[in-house]
Design an enzyme around this catalytic site. Sequence first.
Site, PDB file in Angstrom:
ATOM      1  N   HIS A 170       2.552   4.981  12.597  1.00 41.87           N
ATOM      2  CA  HIS A 170       1.266   5.161  11.897  1.00 41.87           C
ATOM      3  C   HIS A 170       1.485   5.433  10.410  1.00 41.87           C
ATOM      4  O   HIS A 170       0.670   6.083   9.774  1.00 41.87           O
ATOM      5  CB  HIS A 170       0.442   6.306  12.502  1.00 41.87           C
ATOM      6  N   SER A 291       5.032  -6.842 -16.622  1.00 42.54           N
ATOM      7  CA  SER A 291       3.614  -7.051 -16.846  1.00 42.54           C
ATOM      8  C   SER A 291       3.420  -7.471 -18.293  1.00 42.54           C
ATOM      9  O   SER A 291       4.151  -7.043 -19.176  1.00 42.54           O
ATOM     10  CB  SER A 291       2.857  -5.753 -16.568  1.00 42.54           C
ATOM     11  N   LYS A 297       6.249  -1.736 -16.572  1.00 43.36           N
ATOM     12  CA  LYS A 297       6.145  -2.226 -15.198  1.00 43.36           C
ATOM     13  C   LYS A 297       7.330  -3.076 -14.747  1.00 43.36           C
ATOM     14  O   LYS A 297       7.918  -3.812 -15.519  1.00 43.36           O
ATOM     15  CB  LYS A 297       4.869  -3.085 -15.029  1.00 43.36           C
ATOM     16  N   ASN A 299       7.548  -5.291 -11.289  1.00 42.92           N
ATOM     17  CA  ASN A 299       6.780  -5.608 -10.077  1.00 42.92           C
ATOM     18  C   ASN A 299       7.608  -6.376  -9.048  1.00 42.92           C
ATOM     19  O   ASN A 299       8.368  -7.266  -9.419  1.00 42.92           O
ATOM     20  CB  ASN A 299       5.553  -6.440 -10.452  1.00 42.92           C
ATOM     21  N   GLU A 304       6.026  -9.852  -2.782  1.00 32.67           N
ATOM     22  CA  GLU A 304       4.568 -10.045  -2.774  1.00 32.67           C
ATOM     23  C   GLU A 304       4.211 -11.515  -2.606  1.00 32.67           C
ATOM     24  O   GLU A 304       3.279 -11.864  -1.880  1.00 32.67           O
ATOM     25  CB  GLU A 304       3.952  -9.511  -4.069  1.00 32.67           C
TER      26      GLU A 304
END
Length: 478
Positions: A170, A291, A297, A299, A304
Amino acid sequence: MTQEHDNSNDPLHAKKKAWSGRFSEPVDAFVLRYTASVDFDKRMAMADIDGSLAHATMLAKVGVISQQDLDDITRGMTQIREEIQQGTFEWQLELEDVHLNIEARLTALIGDAGKRLHTGRSRNDQVATDIRLYLRSEIDVIVERIEHLQEVLVHQAKEHASVIMPGFTHMQVAQPVTFGHHMLAYVEMFERDRERLLDLRHRVNRSPLGAAALAGTTYPIDREYTAKLLGFEAVVQNSLDAVSDRDFAVEFCSAASLIMMHISRLSEELVVWMSQRFAFIRLPDRFTTGSSIMPQKKNPDVPETARGKSGRVYGDLISMLTMMKGTPLAYNKDFQEDKEPVFDAIDTVKDTLRAFCDMMAGVEPRVDNLHQAAQAGYPTATDLADYLVRHGTPFRTAHDIVGQTVREASQRGCGLEDLPLDVLQSFSASIEEDVYEVLKLEGSVNARDHLGGTAPNQVRFQVARWEEIIASRQAKKA
Ligand code: ARG
């Protein structure tokens, strides 16, 4: 070759449809574009040539065409192969698809022998043959990439067999596990993906050639022979079925979807693990991007992108299933729509696996952060319950006692292992000094020392098992 029928050098000849004999007007220009497939099916050109050569070889063997015809066809196809490989082949939309483009070029090169190639064959069995041959070779590439990814993950498991991290259920800290164990979970998933591909490969690898348009042909063809020439394991036994089902391609898209589903779950973990809040891993910079506005940043673009791409492969599967469902026997033009989803699934899975092989090799667990995160959330509570059970307490009672102990620790703002012995003993008289062994993360993971458990011992055992499997695969390839 009779001169009056040889219009193969006439540029207009190419515009004349192979099937236009009974038509009174040319096909509408837009309809032509709408129904043509050459833009995408030309990638099956090599399979198409292989299929044609096998067919021609068989026709010569049974005496339907002459040895001279076969020699001419072989020579023409050799040249066409080169033209395609060198990018000089002129693909023509007017010729609809890969099959008619190659056949027209063959006839332009060798004359009447080229026109004999299509004897006892239809584009319907031709295209079914092509897609099976094409898919078969791509399956082999994908299987290899899966094996490579497994090797990378096994190596990670070996390096980090005893690195402790939180195991979640969970998404809540549940019990400590080892990083190696976590990596090996994916090795198992990818193994099932590999098995699925190898299994469905048997159903891809059957020859529809000889089914002709739908009913077979009046020529004395030898289907077993062409099947053997093309490396097929078997012949599709019913001509209607041979030209009209694409279930093998649906199976492939389904297996590809499962691969992407597994990759997507791994991606999700990498994205979370890389976030500042977790800081469980470092990803090599070359797999991340910055970014355009926020200079700080970094990423996780590759995971993704992969997570996003899983959606398009599921879409390919749904396209295939939906495209097939309303089609009566036998061939329907709808089937031309099988190509793009299958190609897209192939490309996406291949590229994704390639990126993941490199990227997973560069994943670096941040050992201290993982350890610290595993400590939060009383992950050894189950171990304390098991300790009490070993000392004679029934499990449900033990569960209750540990619940109270966790509450105490939580009120004091400390871990279970920080509670003094007398406090622990106030919850159960059977608790002794050795309890701290099981309350420690190392004790907890070491104790799960059975087949499939998370103990570093077991991780090393599984790594050794996988290394053997990998070695025997490599020996087979050599
Ligand atoms: N381009 C077609 C396809 O991909 C080839 C078969 C065409 N057959 C036909 N009868 N129109 O399905």
